[in-house]
Scaffold this active site. Structure first.
Site, PDB file in Angstrom:
ATOM      1  N   GLU A   1       2.775   5.377 -11.117  1.00 30.84           N
ATOM      2  CA  GLU A   1       2.083   4.571  -9.983  1.00 30.84           C
ATOM      3  C   GLU A   1       1.745   5.669  -9.130  1.00 30.84           C
ATOM      4  O   GLU A   1       2.656   6.282  -8.494  1.00 30.84           O
ATOM      5  CB  GLU A   1       3.016   3.783  -9.434  1.00 30.84           C
ATOM      6  CG  GLU A   1       2.652   2.470  -8.874  1.00 30.84           C
ATOM      7  CD  GLU A   1       2.586   2.663  -7.004  1.00 30.84           C
ATOM      8  OE1 GLU A   1       1.432   3.340  -6.805  1.00 30.84           O
ATOM      9  OE2 GLU A   1       3.311   2.477  -6.463  1.00 30.84           O
TER      10      GLU A   1
ATOM     11  N   CYS B   1       0.481   4.468  -0.589  1.00 32.21           N
ATOM     12  CA  CYS B   1      -0.576   4.578  -1.424  1.00 32.21           C
ATOM     13  C   CYS B   1      -1.502   3.321  -1.377  1.00 32.21           C
ATOM     14  O   CYS B   1      -2.590   3.338  -1.761  1.00 32.21           O
ATOM     15  CB  CYS B   1      -0.061   4.666  -2.824  1.00 32.21           C
ATOM     16  SG  CYS B   1       0.874   3.422  -3.369  1.00 32.21           S
TER      17      CYS B   1
HETATM   18  C1  UN1 Z   1       3.346   3.426  -2.402  1.00 28.93           C
HETATM   19  O1  UN1 Z   1       3.021   3.729  -1.328  1.00 28.93           O
HETATM   20  O2  UN1 Z   1       3.773   4.425  -3.068  1.00 28.93           O
HETATM   21  O3  UN1 Z   1       1.871  -2.844  -0.867  1.00 28.93           O
HETATM   22  C2  UN1 Z   1       3.328   2.116  -3.097  1.00 28.93           C
HETATM   23  C3  UN1 Z   1       2.453  -1.818  -0.389  1.00 28.93           C
HETATM   24  C4  UN1 Z   1       3.523  -0.613  -1.070  1.00 28.93           C
HETATM   25  C5  UN1 Z   1       2.891   0.265  -1.476  1.00 28.93           C
HETATM   26  C6  UN1 Z   1       3.770   1.008  -2.534  1.00 28.93           C
HETATM   27  N1  UN1 Z   1       3.993  -1.589  -2.079  1.00 28.93           N
HETATM   28  O4  UN1 Z   1       1.862  -1.532   1.026  1.00 28.93           O
END
Ligand code: UN1
Length: 507
Positions: A265, A299
């Site tokens: 991810e 992210c």
């Molecule tokens: C990350 O930032 O590594 O939806 C992913 C969201 C979070 C993002 C997680 N679940 O903002």
């Protein structure tokens, strides 16, 4: 203030506690300890980290491999009970987690609460999935006199390598999924945030998960390489940068022995499209949340905002109004919206990006940093005008938003440009025209598409999260297919007629 918040008082009482993270099974000749400092005040030491040695990595994997068949044989129901017991303990230790979120990771209280909530949700959701998918086999069809069963089982020892931006939720999420599926876990937290991970692992052990099943191995990239390079590691679940994911993928491919499962991810170049039918107040609220909450260190965060030409100036003025109201500073203060970025390297990279755009003659709006931020890794929230998302080469992981205008007949170009970045994580759309929503939905290659709302904060089970292309391999965290990806499928086929296989042959 005359009335002091009880939560604040409890957090202040925890401030002087000194934390430690080291390998679950330390060897005799432990190495040096390195300090972990608060991002908002680098003079404040939160605790120390001791990196894992090569010998410790090897020994940890040996233990994890030895105990894995027993953990798998325990079955989905018993593993679910243990994961749920861990979730209960996490809730009981909310204050300590919140204290670590804000001092080790520089998170605001709001982000800290969301982080602990998400961690608990992951534990409970994957426990439910362990029950659903790992308790009884699926009975498959076949002729009379034959029994065919499909079992899901753990693959073996899984490595989880997790990021500092969700030091608890994304540390525990993949590990919980791997354990739910019957794997044992070697967990390497980000080198910036091992303390919160150490508390999480300790509570899992207190909840009854055996120490050999879930082991912590703190360290930096070299420790990660020692772990993923070991052919006894059956799978790797990684969350972090696209570049690191690609490097791990290459090293797994080059490794001798069994073919490893790889779940990644990674980053995003996330855009939002705002057309002239959008409601300005709603847009302003959602843009500011998507781009600047968590200091842009998600992210999922919005990096690029496309506004339709005819409403561009008004919309941007409204957004800049909300931007001007952001409270920046030490997240130990409850009123703060935007805290620090994680470390001096992150700050330097973001400052270089802003400086380059300024030099290129771009229009740049920047907030001023308040007094009292000089000891920390603060980056002033920034809005930069660009022509297109193609002006961005890499993910800028911080409180920086880019804006561009598009013409009503240029929507197809906008979507093509967004797709051509190769990333595919989140996309936001603000439009009250149903046909536009359908048009964008059909063309955008992203994992999570958000309409008329912000584009961060995916909720476990309701909005499974994850991207495609340069943004990751899937499956989606917090979704119904996630846990099964950590498992292998086994089919058992039994001839149940009295004489077994001979009867079949003779018939
Ligand atoms: C990350 O930032 O590594 O939806 C992913 C969201 C979070 C993002 C997680 N679940 O903002």
């Amino acid at each position: 203030p005359l009335v002091r918040d009880p939560l604040l008082q409890r957090l202040e009482a925890l401030e002087s506690r000194h934390w430690y993270a080291g390998p679950t099974f330390p060897s005799e000749d432990a190495g040096e300890e390195a300090p972990i400092n608060a991002p908002q005040d680098l003079t404040h030491e939160v605790g120390t980290r001791r990196d894992s040695t090569e010998e410790e990595v090897r020994a940890a994997i040996t233990q994890a491999e030895f105990i894995q068949p027993g953990w798998n044989a325990l079955g989905g129901e018993k593993r679910a009970v243990l994961l749920e017991a861990a979730a209960d303990l996490f809730e009981d230790h909310m204050d300590e987690f919140l204290s670590l979120c804000r001092r080790e990771a520089g998170k605001t209280v709001l982000d800290g609460v969301l982080e602990v909530r998400e961690a608990v949700d992951f534990l409970r959701y994957y426990a439910t999935e362990a029950r659903r998918q790992f308790s009884a086999p699926i009975m498959l069809p076949g002729p009379t006199g034959e029994e065919n069963r499909l079992h899901l089982a753990g693959r073996g020892v899984f490595a989880t390598i997790s990021p500092w931006n969700f030091p608890l939720a994304i540390f525990i999420g993949p590990a919980a999924a791997a354990m739910a599926a019957g794997n044992t876990v070697i967990a390497k937290p980000a080198e910036q945030t091992p303390l919160i991970a150490a508390l999480a692992v300790k509570l899992c052990h207190e909840a009854g998960i055996p120490e050999e099943v879930f082991q912590l191995l703190p360290g930096a990239g070299d420790v990660g390489q020692m772990i993923t390079g070991d052919p006894r590691i059956a799978g790797v679940a990684f969350t972090g940068s696209t570049e690191t994911a690609q490097a791990i993928n290459r090293s797994l491919a080059a490794r001798e022995g069994p073919i490893a499962t790889f779940i990644a991810e990674t980053g995003g170049q996330n855009a939002m499209i705002v057309d002239s039918s959008a409601l300005p107040e709603q847009v302003a609220r959602d843009v500011v949340a998507s781009a600047f909450q968590s200091a842009g260190q998600r992210c999922s965060a919005q990096r690029m905002l496309y506004i339709q030409d005819d409403v561009y100036d008004d919309m941007l003025a409204m957004i800049r109004g909300a931007f001007a109201a952001l409270q920046i500073g030490d997240p130990t203060d409850f009123a703060i919206d935007v805290g620090p970025v994680i470390d001096p390297d992150a700050k330097a990279a973001l400052e270089r990006h802003v400086a380059r755009r300024k030099k290129a003659g771009r229009t740049v709006w920047r907030r001023k940093l308040p007094r009292g931020t000089a000891n920390g890794c603060f980056v002033a929230p920034t809005i930069i005008e660009l022509d297109s998302i193609l002006d961005l080469k890499r993910e800028n992981f911080g409180p920086i938003l880019h804006v561009a205008r598009y013409k009503a007949d240029g929507l197809n170009r906008v979507i093509a440009d967004i797709n051509s970045t190769g990333y595919g994580l989140t996309l936001g759309l603000h439009s009250r025209i149903e046909a536009t929503r359908r048009y964008v939905e059909a063309r955008a290659r992203v994992g999570n598409f958000y309409v008329n709302r912000n584009q961060i904060g995916a909720v476990v089970e309701s909005q499974p999260f994850g991207g495609e292309g340069l943004s990751g391999t899937g499956p989606k965290a917090g979704g119904p297919h996630y846990v099964a990806r950590f498992a292998t499928e086994r089919v058992v086929c039994i001839d149940t007629t009295a004489a077994g296989g001979n009867a079949t042959l003779l018939a």
